[in-house]
Scaffold this motif. Structure first.
Motif, PDB file in Angstrom:
ATOM      1  N   VAL A 295       2.067  12.940  -7.528  1.00  0.00           N
ATOM      2  CA  VAL A 295       2.586  11.870  -8.484  1.00  0.00           C
ATOM      3  C   VAL A 295       3.094  11.384  -8.636  1.00  0.00           C
ATOM      4  CG1 VAL A 295       2.298  12.038 -11.019  1.00  0.00           C
ATOM      5  CG2 VAL A 295       1.274  14.330  -9.939  1.00  0.00           C
ATOM      6  N   PRO A 296       2.854   9.533  -8.538  1.00  0.00           N
ATOM      7  CA  PRO A 296       3.416   9.054  -8.817  1.00  0.00           C
ATOM      8  C   PRO A 296       4.682   8.836  -9.592  1.00  0.00           C
ATOM      9  CG  PRO A 296       1.580   7.972  -8.701  1.00  0.00           C
ATOM     10  CD  PRO A 296       1.247   9.501  -8.218  1.00  0.00           C
TER      11      PRO A 296
ATOM     12  N   ALA B  62      11.324   5.542  10.489  1.00  0.00           N
ATOM     13  CA  ALA B  62       9.829   5.991  11.107  1.00  0.00           C
ATOM     14  C   ALA B  62       9.627   6.963   9.759  1.00  0.00           C
ATOM     15  CB  ALA B  62       9.403   6.762  11.876  1.00  0.00           C
ATOM     16  N   ASP B  63       8.727   6.311   8.800  1.00  0.00           N
ATOM     17  CA  ASP B  63       8.126   6.823   7.544  1.00  0.00           C
ATOM     18  C   ASP B  63       6.742   7.100   7.311  1.00  0.00           C
ATOM     19  OD1 ASP B  63       8.152   7.439   4.612  1.00  0.00           O
ATOM     20  OD2 ASP B  63       8.809   4.952   3.975  1.00  0.00           O
TER      21      ASP B  63
ATOM     22  N   VAL C  16       9.309   2.957  -5.698  1.00  0.00           N
ATOM     23  CA  VAL C  16      10.226   3.069  -4.427  1.00  0.00           C
ATOM     24  C   VAL C  16      10.338   2.624  -2.838  1.00  0.00           C
ATOM     25  CG1 VAL C  16      10.910   5.119  -6.057  1.00  0.00           C
ATOM     26  CG2 VAL C  16       9.116   5.064  -4.417  1.00  0.00           C
ATOM     27  N   GLY C  17       9.263   1.739  -3.296  1.00  0.00           N
ATOM     28  CA  GLY C  17       8.628   1.340  -2.227  1.00  0.00           C
ATOM     29  C   GLY C  17       9.156   0.328  -0.504  1.00  0.00           C
ATOM     30  N   PRO C  18       9.274   0.156   0.331  1.00  0.00           N
ATOM     31  CA  PRO C  18      10.392  -0.720   1.266  1.00  0.00           C
ATOM     32  C   PRO C  18      10.357  -2.062   0.550  1.00  0.00           C
ATOM     33  CG  PRO C  18       8.155   0.070   2.669  1.00  0.00           C
ATOM     34  CD  PRO C  18       7.490   0.457   1.124  1.00  0.00           C
ATOM     35  N   PRO C  19      11.376  -2.938   0.743  1.00  0.00           N
ATOM     36  CA  PRO C  19      11.753  -4.262   0.505  1.00  0.00           C
ATOM     37  C   PRO C  19      10.393  -5.103   1.151  1.00  0.00           C
ATOM     38  CG  PRO C  19      13.145  -3.741   2.226  1.00  0.00           C
ATOM     39  CD  PRO C  19      12.840  -2.578   1.384  1.00  0.00           C
TER      40      PRO C  19
ATOM     41  N   THR D 155       0.892  -1.069  -0.234  1.00  0.00           N
ATOM     42  CA  THR D 155      -0.239  -0.072  -0.193  1.00  0.00           C
ATOM     43  C   THR D 155       1.009   1.046  -0.212  1.00  0.00           C
ATOM     44  OG1 THR D 155      -0.147   0.680   2.531  1.00  0.00           O
ATOM     45  CG2 THR D 155      -1.743  -0.819   1.240  1.00  0.00           C
ATOM     46  N   PHE D 156       2.164   1.029  -0.060  1.00  0.00           N
ATOM     47  CA  PHE D 156       3.062   2.508   0.148  1.00  0.00           C
ATOM     48  C   PHE D 156       2.610   3.159  -1.214  1.00  0.00           C
ATOM     49  CE2 PHE D 156       6.366   4.684  -1.830  1.00  0.00           C
ATOM     50  CZ  PHE D 156       7.057   4.918  -0.235  1.00  0.00           C
ATOM     51  N   GLN D 157       2.638   4.536  -0.680  1.00  0.00           N
ATOM     52  CA  GLN D 157       2.652   5.269  -2.013  1.00  0.00           C
ATOM     53  C   GLN D 157       3.166   7.073  -1.111  1.00  0.00           C
ATOM     54  OE1 GLN D 157      -1.213   8.326  -0.882  1.00  0.00           O
ATOM     55  NE2 GLN D 157      -2.258   5.758  -1.571  1.00  0.00           N
ATOM     56  N   ILE D 158       3.454   7.856  -2.088  1.00  0.00           N
ATOM     57  CA  ILE D 158       3.977   9.095  -1.268  1.00  0.00           C
ATOM     58  C   ILE D 158       3.114  10.641  -1.568  1.00  0.00           C
ATOM     59  CG2 ILE D 158       5.931  10.845  -1.785  1.00  0.00           C
ATOM     60  CD1 ILE D 158       7.735   8.696  -2.973  1.00  0.00           C
TER      61      ILE D 158
END
Lengths: 447, 300
Positions: A93-94, A419-420, A99-102, A86-89
């Motif tokens: 804009v993606p 801590a992201d 770029v997500g965690p492993p 579910t990683f997003q910044i």
């Protein structure tokens, strides 16, 4: 000893009369013979050595011309409080990169296979293939580089990591943290690798001054594949650097990247939960200011050293955005409106080798949402801000700490905690254990 | 694309700056910097990339080094992969065609000296081994002779107008050097069979030259930092097979040597290793004079 006495005896026998009469002469002759003997011994040893070297046969086989080969093994064990899928910044804009965690639990990193050699007196060739954990092969870099242009010029062509910024050119296995800083993730998809040409020039001055320019197809984020003739993306950069005394070394740089993406698409979810495609056409401009300072007592980094590194990014886009929900909810169909963004980000990190083999590091990175002007929403063309959840006003930040242990120059084990706050409203606590091992040819110690 | 015009204008201006008259030499290590000065006198301008307090294996291709390599007309380095971590980067990033491999502007001392300790087996489990043999070859003064002769020829190739000058300088230097060798070998006879513990395999040529005896190394394998476990084993070994001193180079971490020396009740000798490694090691002569003096102090 016995031999020397024998020689002396022989000398004595050869000149029986002189011996008694002229002691000084004898000692002189002795000395000379000793010297000759010494010289011959050394010559013989040298010859033996040469013979041995020849025996090892480096020059005989065809394989003597094999390029330098090295292999990088990497892997992780990851524990994350949020689902990595579910990683997003949020707010950005993606960028399309990984770029997500492993992945959680045990996971393989990229296995890198590196080949390099001088092609002839004029060119050098380098190829780096990444074997991904998904069982794919990616060409990370494959380029030629001129050796004989002279006057400080070097031309590089093929696929290569862009010279913009500081960390962009550094390979992942040489990073001080397991992943890239947030601005690299948000604005460059982790890093910018591109197909194109690069010209660099180093000034003939004691102070390091380097200027570079690149032309590329511009098909990587923030650009996109345009299927057009000509140059799709370009960048210029300049670096200054030097030493302060014998203990400090520094480099500072400015870079500018310009791309003209066309229909650069990303997926989002509208207010009804349907998947929509947003595509951007226009121009994207990125400015980077970078600086690095390294300290080692008397320039000897073996026992202890410190490294301070930071980069600032400013990213602007201007063009139009097309919203398309026809694939799912089909409420608005295709809607196009003007779209512009003005966002920024930075990171700073320090890594301290406090004793041989051991290093500790801390990194803080932050993105600023800045301004996003979405004409579709502002001009009331249909979709509202709720249909663009990825562009919700959010300024991500992250704290990362790591400690690593390197038994030798060729192996490193690392534990990293982050801590992201890349996602809006949640903190992802990540613990990552990582190994980086390098086999084969000795790599370079890039600054 | 206005900036291209401006940029190329600026580039042309910068390139047009006239080069200095003296031959620009980039010496990778202080010993070669000192030798280049002896042979080149006032006809050369020497930049030395590293100091005696730095480990020549572990240097980064710093911006300052790239800038200096850019203008160099001659690189004088050890070779035998001593500088493998940084020299190739300097060559590829400097944009300097004159100093590339195979060009007269690229000089490796190891090409003119028979290296020792050439490994029969190449495997990193043996540490950071050098396939071409031990690269710390300058600590045998006979090797300096060979390198000096080759370097004199190279200087003449690159700067033919001053050939006679370089030959005269070389002749004078070698005459003084041979005299000094005779003196050192006489003094050094007192060091024969002296059992010592070393830090890294960087004194092998010296040990072989004056026939000292190496009974152990602080590094468990070349290039692997000393560990507590290994030092413990070494200490146990020294109980049975005692050494007279722990000898380390000026750039080696002093602590492991001190740890062992204190427990084995033997002195630590910090040898300059190269020019600039001690107050007295101001040039190549001083380097050997001081190294011998420091070692002989233990024997007496």
């Amino acid at each position: 000893m016995f031999k020397r006495n024998l020689t002396a005896a022989a000398v004595a026998l050869a000149f029986p009369g002189a011996v008694l009469a002229q002691d000084a002469d004898l000692s002189k002759i002795r000395e000379e013979i000793k010297q000759m003997k010494g010289t011959y011994e050394q010559r013989i040893q040298a010859l033996e050595q040469r013979a041995k070297t020849a025996e090892s046969g480096a020059g005989k086989a065809e394989s003597a011309f094999n390029p330098a080969v090295s292999l990088i093994l990497q892997g992780t064990y990851a524990n994350t409080s949020q689902d990595p899928n579910t990683f997003q910044i949020t707010g950005f804009v993606p960028s399309g990169g990984e770029v997500g965690p492993p992945k959680r639990s045990f996971g393989l990193g990229e296995t890198e296979l590196v080949f390099s050699a001088n092609i002839d007196p004029y060119f050098r060739g380098v190829a780096i293939a990444a074997l991904t954990p998904e069982n794919e092969v990616e060409v990370e870099e494959a380029y030629f580089q001129t050796l004989a242009l002279g006057k400080g010029f070097t031309l590089k062509g093929g696929r290569f990591f862009s010279g913009i910024g500081y960390q962009n050119e550094i390979h992942q296995h040489a990073w001080d943290f397991q992943d890239a800083p947030l601005p690299y993730k948000a604005f460059l998809g982790g890093r910018l690798g591109q197909d194109g040409l690069q010209l660099r020039w180093v000034a003939p001055t004691p102070l390091f001054l380097e200027l570079g320019a690149e032309a590329s197809s511009g098909d990587q984020f923030p650009g996109s594949d345009r299927n057009k003739n000509g140059v799709g993306g370009g960048s210029v950069f300049g670096h200054l650097g030097g030493d302060i005394g014998s203990s400090y070394a520094w480099r500072a740089g400015l870079s500018y990247l310009r791309n003209s993406p066309q229909d650069r698409a990303y997926e989002d979810v509208d207010s009804l939960g349907g998947v929509v495609t947003n595509s951007f056409t226009g121009t994207a401009k990125l400015w980077i200011a970078d600086a690095i300072l390294k300290w080692a007592p008397d320039g000897n980094a073996a026992r202890t050293n410190f490294k301070l590194q930071g980069e600032y990014f400013r990213f602007k886009q201007d063009g139009s955005l097309t919203y398309d929900d026809s694939g799912a909810s089909a409420v608005f169909g295709t809607v196009t409106g003007p779209f512009s963004t003005d966002q920024s980000g930075w990171y700073a990190q320090g890594v301290w080798q406090f004793m041989p083999r051991w290093r500790a590091g801390y990194r803080y990175d932050q993105l600023r949402y800045g301004s996003v002007t979405n004409g579709i929403v502002n001009n009331g063309l249909g979709p509202t801000a709720a249909d663009f959840p990825l562009l919700t006003n959010h300024s991500p930040s992250r704290n990362t700490a790591m400690i690593d242990w390197s038994p030798s120059e060729f192996s490193r084990l690392r534990v990293q905690y982050a801590a992201d706050k890349s996602r809006i409203g949640v903190t992802d606590n990540q613990i990552i254990v990582q190994y980086i091992l390098s086999l084969g040819a000795h790599g370079g110690h890039k600054f | 694309m206005k900036w291209i015009k401006h940029l190329s204008g600026a580039l042309l201006l910068a390139v047009a700056v006239p080069a200095a008259a003296a031959l620009n030499i980039f010496a990778c290590e202080p010993e070669w910097g000192a030798l280049a000065k002896e042979l080149g006198g006032d006809k050369v301008a020497v930049f030395t990339a590293t100091t005696a307090l730095q480990d020549p294996h572990h240097i980064e291709a710093r911006p300052s080094l790239i800038a200096r390599a850019r203008s160099a007309e001659l690189m004088v380095c050890t070779g035998a992969q001593l500088e493998i971590g940084w020299l190739p980067l300097l060559l590829t990033q400097s944009g300097n065609a004159r100093i590339q491999l195979g060009r007269p502007g690229y000089f490796e001392a190891a090409d003119y000296v028979a290296t020792i300790e050439v490994p029969q087996v190449l495997d990193r489990s043996l540490g950071d081994v050098h396939p071409a043999g031990n690269p710390h070859l300058h600590l045998d003064p006979h090797n300096i002779v060979k390198v000096a002769q080759a370097l004199t020829q190279r200087l003449a190739v690159l700067d033919p107008a001053n050939t006679e000058y370089y030959r005269a300088q070389s002749k004078q230097f070698l005459a003084r050097w041979q005299e000094a060798i005779a003196r050192w070998e006489k003094q050094g006879s007192g060091l024969r069979d002296l059992p010592i513990v070393i830090h890294h395999k960087n004194l092998s040529y010296f040990i072989r030259w004056l026939k000292l005896r190496e009974v152990g190394a602080l590094e468990p394998r070349p290039g692997i930092p000393p560990s507590a476990g290994h030092l413990g084993e070494l200490l146990a070994r020294l109980q049975k097979q005692p050494a007279k001193a722990v000898v380390r180079a000026a750039y080696n971490d002093p602590r492991p040597a001190e740890w062992l020396a204190e427990r084995a009740k033997i002195p630590v000798i910090a040898v300059p290793f190269t020019v600039g490694g001690s107050d007295k090691a101001k040039d190549l002569f001083g380097l050997f004079d001081d190294t011998l003096a420091r070692l002989l102090a233990v024997v007496k």
